[in-house]
Design a protein around this motif. Structure first.
Motif, PDB file in Angstrom:
ATOM      1  N   ARG A  13      86.753  13.064  74.848  1.00 33.13           N
ATOM      2  CA  ARG A  13      85.880  12.006  75.373  1.00 33.13           C
ATOM      3  C   ARG A  13      85.305  11.162  74.237  1.00 33.13           C
ATOM      4  N   PHE A  14      84.834  11.818  73.173  1.00 30.53           N
ATOM      5  CA  PHE A  14      84.289  11.052  72.046  1.00 30.53           C
ATOM      6  C   PHE A  14      85.376  10.201  71.400  1.00 30.53           C
ATOM      7  N   ALA A  15      86.585  10.705  71.328  1.00 37.00           N
ATOM      8  CA  ALA A  15      87.694   9.941  70.735  1.00 37.00           C
ATOM      9  C   ALA A  15      88.002   8.701  71.562  1.00 37.00           C
ATOM     10  N   VAL A  16      87.883   8.806  72.871  1.00 32.41           N
ATOM     11  CA  VAL A  16      88.160   7.661  73.748  1.00 32.41           C
ATOM     12  C   VAL A  16      87.013   6.651  73.702  1.00 32.41           C
ATOM     13  N   LEU A  17      85.785   7.129  73.648  1.00 33.54           N
ATOM     14  CA  LEU A  17      84.624   6.242  73.657  1.00 33.54           C
ATOM     15  C   LEU A  17      84.378   5.536  72.327  1.00 33.54           C
ATOM     16  N   ALA A  18      84.603   6.217  71.231  1.00 33.92           N
ATOM     17  CA  ALA A  18      84.233   5.711  69.903  1.00 33.92           C
ATOM     18  C   ALA A  18      84.735   4.296  69.597  1.00 33.92           C
ATOM     19  N   PRO A  19      85.989   3.960  69.915  1.00 33.02           N
ATOM     20  CA  PRO A  19      86.463   2.622  69.561  1.00 33.02           C
ATOM     21  C   PRO A  19      85.808   1.489  70.367  1.00 33.02           C
ATOM     22  N   ASP A  22      79.554  -0.081  69.187  1.00 30.79           N
ATOM     23  CA  ASP A  22      79.266  -0.656  67.874  1.00 30.79           C
ATOM     24  C   ASP A  22      79.481   0.377  66.765  1.00 30.79           C
ATOM     25  N   LYS A  23      79.509  -0.112  65.535  1.00 32.24           N
ATOM     26  CA  LYS A  23      79.852   0.742  64.385  1.00 32.24           C
ATOM     27  C   LYS A  23      78.923   1.944  64.248  1.00 32.24           C
ATOM     28  N   ARG A  24      77.645   1.735  64.405  1.00 36.42           N
ATOM     29  CA  ARG A  24      76.693   2.847  64.229  1.00 36.42           C
ATOM     30  C   ARG A  24      76.946   3.951  65.256  1.00 36.42           C
ATOM     31  N   LEU A  25      77.117   3.563  66.513  1.00 37.90           N
ATOM     32  CA  LEU A  25      77.389   4.550  67.552  1.00 37.90           C
ATOM     33  C   LEU A  25      78.782   5.147  67.382  1.00 37.90           C
ATOM     34  N   ASN A  26      79.744   4.316  66.946  1.00 35.90           N
ATOM     35  CA  ASN A  26      81.086   4.809  66.666  1.00 35.90           C
ATOM     36  C   ASN A  26      81.041   5.913  65.610  1.00 35.90           C
ATOM     37  N   ASP A  27      80.309   5.676  64.538  1.00 32.30           N
ATOM     38  CA  ASP A  27      80.201   6.680  63.474  1.00 32.30           C
ATOM     39  C   ASP A  27      79.590   7.975  64.010  1.00 32.30           C
ATOM     40  N   PHE A  28      78.583   7.841  64.859  1.00 33.43           N
ATOM     41  CA  PHE A  28      77.941   9.009  65.452  1.00 33.43           C
ATOM     42  C   PHE A  28      78.926   9.762  66.343  1.00 33.43           C
ATOM     43  N   TYR A  29      79.648   9.038  67.197  1.00 32.80           N
ATOM     44  CA  TYR A  29      80.623   9.682  68.086  1.00 32.80           C
ATOM     45  C   TYR A  29      81.729  10.371  67.295  1.00 32.80           C
ATOM     46  N   VAL A  30      82.172   9.744  66.218  1.00 29.97           N
ATOM     47  CA  VAL A  30      83.211  10.357  65.382  1.00 29.97           C
ATOM     48  C   VAL A  30      82.680  11.641  64.754  1.00 29.97           C
TER      49      VAL A  30
END
Length: 89
Positions: A13-19, A22-30
């Motif tokens: 789920r995090f892999a699908v959502l991350a892209p 925004d960058k800050r949330l993407n970094d957190f999800y990754v």
């Protein structure tokens, strides 16, 4: 083994959502994705260790069995929708 599947799905789920954020949330999800991936491996290692020490059994067949059960639950209709199971009717 069930714990490993739970962690693996969280990782997906995090892999699908991350892209898509925004960058800050993407970094957190990754970072969460990496954490969930480690947890997935930890659960499998624990299950393998317990199986080996108690009965000497290989867990490969059990992992596959629960994968099939999970796939069936995910792809079948569910009149009582739950967050992690089934396609809602």
């Amino acid at each position: 083994i069930c714990g490993a599947y739970i962690e693996a799905r969280s990782c997906e789920r995090f892999a699908v959502l991350a892209p898509h954020v925004d960058k800050r949330l993407n970094d957190f999800y990754v970072s969460l994705l990496r954490s969930e991936a480690r947890h997935y491996q930890d659960y499998l290692t624990l299950a393998e260790s317990i199986a080996t020490s108690t009965s000497g059994e290989d867990i490969t067949e059990r992992v596959a069995f629960f994968g099939e059960v999970e796939a069936d639950l995910i792809s079948s209709s569910d009149d009582d929708f739950k967050f992690h199971s089934g396609v809602p009717v």
